[in-house]
Scaffold this motif. Structure first.
Motif, short mmCIF file in Angstrom:
data_model
loop_
_atom_site.label_atom_id
_atom_site.label_comp_id
_atom_site.label_asym_id
_atom_site.label_seq_id
_atom_site.Cartn_x
_atom_site.Cartn_y
_atom_site.Cartn_z
N ILE A 182 -4.91 2.75 3.83
CA ILE A 182 -4.36 3.55 2.74
C ILE A 182 -4.03 4.95 3.24
O ILE A 182 -2.98 5.53 2.93
CB ILE A 182 -5.36 3.62 1.57
N SER A 198 -0.30 6.37 1.98
CA SER A 198 -0.08 5.82 0.64
C SER A 198 0.07 6.95 -0.37
O SER A 198 -0.63 7.97 -0.29
CB SER A 198 -1.26 4.94 0.24
N HIS A 225 -2.26 -0.17 -4.47
CA HIS A 225 -2.39 0.46 -3.15
C HIS A 225 -3.70 0.14 -2.46
O HIS A 225 -3.84 0.36 -1.25
CB HIS A 225 -2.21 1.97 -3.28
N SER A 249 6.53 10.21 0.05
CA SER A 249 5.38 9.81 -0.77
C SER A 249 4.68 11.06 -1.29
O SER A 249 3.51 11.32 -0.99
CB SER A 249 4.42 8.94 0.05
N TYR A 299 5.72 2.34 -4.57
CA TYR A 299 5.24 2.94 -5.82
C TYR A 299 6.30 2.78 -6.91
O TYR A 299 6.50 3.67 -7.74
CB TYR A 299 4.91 4.41 -5.61
N GLN A 326 0.81 -1.21 0.00
CA GLN A 326 0.00 0.00 0.00
C GLN A 326 0.85 1.27 0.00
O GLN A 326 0.32 2.37 -0.07
CB GLN A 326 -0.94 -0.01 1.21
N ILE A 327 2.18 1.09 0.05
CA ILE A 327 3.09 2.24 0.05
C ILE A 327 4.02 2.22 -1.15
O ILE A 327 4.28 3.26 -1.77
CB ILE A 327 3.92 2.27 1.36
#
Length: 584
Positions: free
Chosen positions: A153, A158, A215, A502, A78, A75-76
């Motif tokens: 999330i 996220s 995510h 993020s 990327y 969920q983090i």
């Protein structure tokens, strides 16, 4: 496997004289024509069947990369390096159809039994969970896991919490104070009926696609509300993470609790295990995959190796479409790029043809003038920053850089002579492009330096405003095929999070007029497709007038596989779908 002495010695020298040579494009460097003509451009991946499974089940799929992809938290994280891998580990309520070709853009039900029909004018979605699905730790999936995962999330920050999920009722409060996020009024669960209901504040025409993104995968309700780091989270897919050393390896084994509930959503896998090795430079990785020591490499293939792939390894090489680009984000809150004319100067000065060559040539890359690659709806159809063009009189396509115009704009901006540091990843392609761009910045009036970082940390470093990054070189690809993935994701006001790793809005750009256009394109269900695309095109033009980003090229994906890998299986969203290739 080490590089040969000749390649290691010649590459840096070529990069150093790149600006003088490539500015005139007179040094004889061209794209390898054999590569563009001979590399395979289509896949014949076959959907799993009992017969094929019996014939090809087993073995270990061997992947290789120069560095790991960071956190294991789905969920983090990327990075494409892990997101595409997570596709065979985790599941969401929805997913993209696991088939080759354009149909892979279709959203299908995954952990949900069916795709819900939006109710209340697009404000309500009711999902019914499939029965008897278990996580890899043996725990049965429940509605509580779903609601906890959606709240998580926001709690873990996220990267797409704001851009993808802010339409859920209660999301605004969650974005302001993540630790106390409840999404009150936004989520309802009925354990007896196995239903979870989402309530939105406004319609979202892409809500099902966003729930299909990594995510929004469903994890156990007891998962801690912080980055799991190097600790794997139990999963529902055909594979589970069994071991991880971010400096050396990542290993996936079969999930003993998995059963195939939908072949089009999450098919059973062929390999018994997937082993990822880290620390192998991209040049050495190419040789290792050619020779069958590994089956696939994560890093982009260096330009100087493309010729041999097109002449000697055509059976192992693929050129595949994917909405992706390279670009230069410029920090609009720091000198010198807090001045619009300085940002426009960079756009005029960039030699996009040189960037095409550095990536591998016109067979696999093309100059890009705006934010939207040609494979997307509403693709960019104008060019402000090319010779004899301007925002008030754009050209249709990019022709050549205008260094004279760029130097004049730098002088007018009052930023001439300022120090500028360019951040790049330390891969071969990024270093080549970065060295050229550093020379270009010097040529238009700045004191420029290049700072390459490990590819495992470069993206997070660029995002964090605490690091005071002035300009960076980054590649980007679509999470799903929509203009929002490039315009709103990279430049939406809700995606700038100061002092956070993020914060995918690297320039820190926020323009209310542009944001209003993007929000309408995402939420107004009364618009026709043509009207929606017109809004995205208008936003694209306004963005490029402000120039927080200098788009460089759009690029295809070039892949090499080992001689033993069979059933090359490529989807438009997840690219190589690792569970469906054969190594046995």
């Amino acid at each position: 496997m080490p590089l040969t002495r000749s390649k290691r010695a010649l590459a840096p020298r070529a990069f150093r004289f790149g600006f003088a040579c490539l500015a005139a494009l007179g040094c004889g460097l061209t794209a390898p024509s054999a590569f563009g003509q001979a590399a395979r451009a289509a896949t014949d991946g076959q959907i799993i069947s009992p017969t094929l499974l019996a014939q090809h089940r087993g073995g270990t799929l061997r992947l290789v990369a120069s560095a790991s992809g960071g956190t294991l938290d789905p969920q983090i994280n990327y990075t494409a390096k892990y997101i595409n891998l997570f596709a065979v580990v985790y599941d969401g309520l929805t997913t993209f159809k696991k088939v080759p070709g354009p149909d892979g853009n279709t959203v299908v039900a995954d952990l949900a039994e069916n795709l819900p029909t939006p109710q209340d004018g697009g404000l309500t979605y009711v999902f019914t969970l499939r029965p008897d699905i278990r996580f890899s730790n043996g725990k049965t999936l429940t509605t509580a896991d779903v609601t906890a995962s959606i709240r998580r999330i926001f709690k873990v920050g996220s990267p797409t919490a704001g851009s993808f999920y802010s339409a859920i009722v209660g999301a605004e409060a969650c974005l302001k104070t993540p630790a106390t996020c409840t999404l009150k009024g936004g989520l309802e669960e009925d354990p007896a009926r196995r239903t979870v209901t989402f309530h939105l504040t406004q319609p979202d025409t892409e809500f099902l696609q966003k729930l299909a993104f990594t995510h929004a995968v469903i994890v156990p309700a007891e998962t801690p509300d912080h980055d799991s780091g190097n600790v794997p989270i139990p999963s529902t897919g055909p594979y589970a993470i069994t071991a991880y050393d971010p400096n050396k390896f990542l290993t996936l084994g079969r999930n003993p609790a998995f059963r195939q509930w939908s072949a089009e959503a999450q098919p059973e896998g062929y390999p018994d295990a997937i082993a990822y090795t880290f620390g192998i430079p991209d040049e050495a990785a190419v040789t290792a995959v050619e020779n069958g020591q590994y089956d696939w490499m994560a890093d982009a293939i260096p330009m100087d190796r493309l010729g041999e792939l097109g002449s000697r390894y055509t059976a192992q090489t693929y050129v595949m479409p994917h909405a992706a680009m390279y670009f230069l984000p410029m920090n609009v809150n720091l000198p010198p790029f807090n001045v619009q004319k300085a940002r426009q100067a960079v756009n005029y000065a960039v030699n996009r043809k040189a960037m095409v060559i550095f990536y591998g040539g016109p067979g696999i890359a093309r100059p890009l003038c705006g934010m939207l690659p040609s494979s997307l709806p509403a693709a960019t159809d104008f060019c402000f920053y090319t010779k004899e063009a301007s925002p008030s009189a754009p050209a249709q396509t990019w022709h050549s850089p205008d260094l004279e115009k760029a130097r004049q704009l730098v002088k007018e901006s009052g930023t001439s002579g300022q120090k500028v540091t360019l951040i790049t990843a330390n891969t071969s392609i990024d270093l080549a492009m970065g060295t050229w761009i550093r020379d270009m910045l010097q040529a238009i009036g700045y004191q420029a330096t290049l700072r390459p970082l490990s590819s495992s940390v470069a993206f997070n470093y660029m995002q964090n405003s605490s690091n005071k990054v002035q300009i960076a070189l980054k590649d980007w690809s679509a999470d799903y095929p929509s203009p929002s993935n490039f315009l709103d994701d990279l430049l939406g006001c809700e995606n700038f999070h100061p002092n956070s790793d993020s914060s995918i809005n690297i320039p820190g750009f926020c323009n209310k007029q542009i944001q209003t256009l993007m929000d309408r394109a995402k939420t107004d269900v009364s618009l026709t497709q043509q009207q929606t695309e017109a809004l995205w095109r208008q936003a694209d033009r306004l963005v490029m007038e402000q120039a927080p980003i200098a788009p460089l090229i759009e690029k295809d994906t070039v892949l090499i596989t080992s001689p033993r890998l069979g059933n090359f299986f490529y989807t438009t969203v997840n690219q190589v779908f690792f569970s469906q290739v054969w190594v046995q």
